[in-house]
Design an enzyme around this catalytic site. Structure first.
Site, short mmCIF file in Angstrom:
data_model
loop_
_atom_site.label_atom_id
_atom_site.label_comp_id
_atom_site.label_asym_id
_atom_site.label_seq_id
_atom_site.Cartn_x
_atom_site.Cartn_y
_atom_site.Cartn_z
N ASP A 144 -64.87 6.43 -41.33
CA ASP A 144 -65.89 7.43 -41.61
C ASP A 144 -67.25 6.81 -41.30
O ASP A 144 -67.40 5.59 -41.35
CB ASP A 144 -65.86 7.83 -43.09
N HIS A 220 -59.59 1.48 -39.43
CA HIS A 220 -58.25 1.56 -38.85
C HIS A 220 -58.30 1.27 -37.36
O HIS A 220 -59.38 1.18 -36.76
CB HIS A 220 -57.68 2.97 -39.08
N SER A 330 -70.89 -0.86 -43.80
CA SER A 330 -71.56 -1.64 -42.76
C SER A 330 -71.48 -0.92 -41.43
O SER A 330 -71.69 0.29 -41.37
CB SER A 330 -70.94 -3.03 -42.66
#
Length: 361
Positions: A144, A220, A330
């Site tokens: 995200d 991911h 981050s």
């Protein structure tokens, strides 16, 4: 005679200031000022007003780097692991949810009392159905976040935000030896960018995704690929929010980062997890030897680890498979090789979620 004697130090000794204290105090104050400036820029962006690029001078970067962000981040990491009393968990987490707009309905466990400490709450897992992985496109968003920039790499320079660049070679480090890669590389006489492009007719592309504190903190695999090599740069831990990325040139080259390189069906592929203030902890699930924000590492250095020499086939990753996590939030930078007809389906500044398509062929 019963009165106690009061011993005082000389005035000069009391007010003696050491250079380190001056740097920390000045740097901390300046960092606070920059946070306020970033807030004003965000408000202008929300109103649709274009913000002109104003790069930091060398002394401003030096002053910012004088703040002991690595030490503060280690302290923050230890604080996050302190177990909270059950009665205190809901008020603490609710404040964080309200501040950063966290959607707990997407969490695999919605009960706030379940999370023993802040670290567990930051690294919460999501319900599988809320992030379906796109099957139509070969490259998806690994997390995200917010799209800061994307496009072709040109002249060995990569844009961290529009108008602000950094060196491709400084970011990735020296070329990895051919023996550690599954594919042949270009002759060493070519530019660093040309050496990464392994197939005729291909181009080098990049995409920068910023994870805010309220975002899902796991990342991911963005595609089907094989990880051959890991390079860890200790570096600084300056903030990487869009305002600072617009202000400090080569910000991502200054900061601690973990570069994973390998290959996919079109050639070279890399994913870099960039650390930031309070995000000294970068974890790669299959790499137990990686330890980030450690006092034993010196800035300006880097260390390599080959998954080819330890595992002849490297580390195969499937699209959407869990790859790693940040402690707070981050930035992830993708740099990869693809055919010239590869097109991004993105807009700078847009929000994106893990599993959504980044581009298509």
């Amino acid at each position: 005679t019963d009165r106690k004697k009061l011993h005082t130090a000389p005035v000069g000794q009391v007010f003696r200031l050491r250079p380190f204290h001056v740097l920390v105090a000045t740097g901390g104050g300046y960092a606070g000022y920059r946070k306020y400036e970033d807030y004003k820029l965000e408000q202008l962006e929300k109103r649709g007003i274009e913000v002109p690029v104003k790069l930091a001078s060398e002394w401003e970067v030096t002053l910012y780097k004088s703040v002991p962000t690595r030490l503060l981040s280690r302290a923050w990491g230890r604080l996050n692991q302190v177990e909270l009393p059950t009665w205190l968990r809901k008020p603490v987490y609710s404040l964080y949810i309200w501040t950063f707009g966290v959607n707990m309905k997407e969490a695999a466990v919605e009960d706030l009392h379940h999370y023993r400490n802040l670290s567990e709450f930051f690294r919460r897992k999501l319900k599988p159905q809320v992030r379906p992985v796109c099957c139509m496109h070969s490259v998806i968003s690994p997390s995200d976040g917010k799209i800061l920039n994307f496009g072709q790499v040109k002249n060995c320079e990569v844009e961290q935000v529009k108008g602000v660049t950094y060196s491709l070679e400084s970011f990735l480090g020296p070329r990895i030896s051919t023996e550690e890669m599954h594919f042949s590389q270009a002759p060493p006489g070519n530019s660093f960018q040309q050496q990464l492009v392994t197939k005729e007719g291909n181009e080098l592309y990049h995409c920068v995704i910023y994870l805010a504190p309220g975002d899902y903190h796991c990342f991911h695999s963005p595609t089907d690929w094989t990880v051959s090599h890991r390079r860890h740069f200790p570096g600084s831990l300056m903030s990487v929010n869009p305002g600072v990325a617009r202000w400090i040139k080569e910000l991502f080259c200054h900061n601690e980062r973990v570069v994973l390189t390998g290959d996919w069906k079109h050639g070279f592929f890399s994913l870099t997890a960039v650390g930031a203030t309070n995000v000294g902890s970068i974890r790669i699930y299959f790499d137990q030897d990686l330890h980030t924000n450690s006092p034993s590492y010196s800035k300006g250095s880097y260390n390599d680890f080959s998954f080819i020499s330890n595992n002849k086939e490297g580390i195969p990753m499937r699209k959407g498979e869990h790859l790693g996590e940040f402690n707070l939030g981050s930035t992830i930078v993708l740099i990869f090789e693809a055919p010239k007809d590869f097109k991004f389906n993105l807009k700078a500044g847009q929000k994106i979620r893990f599993g959504e398509a980044l581009g298509s062929l």
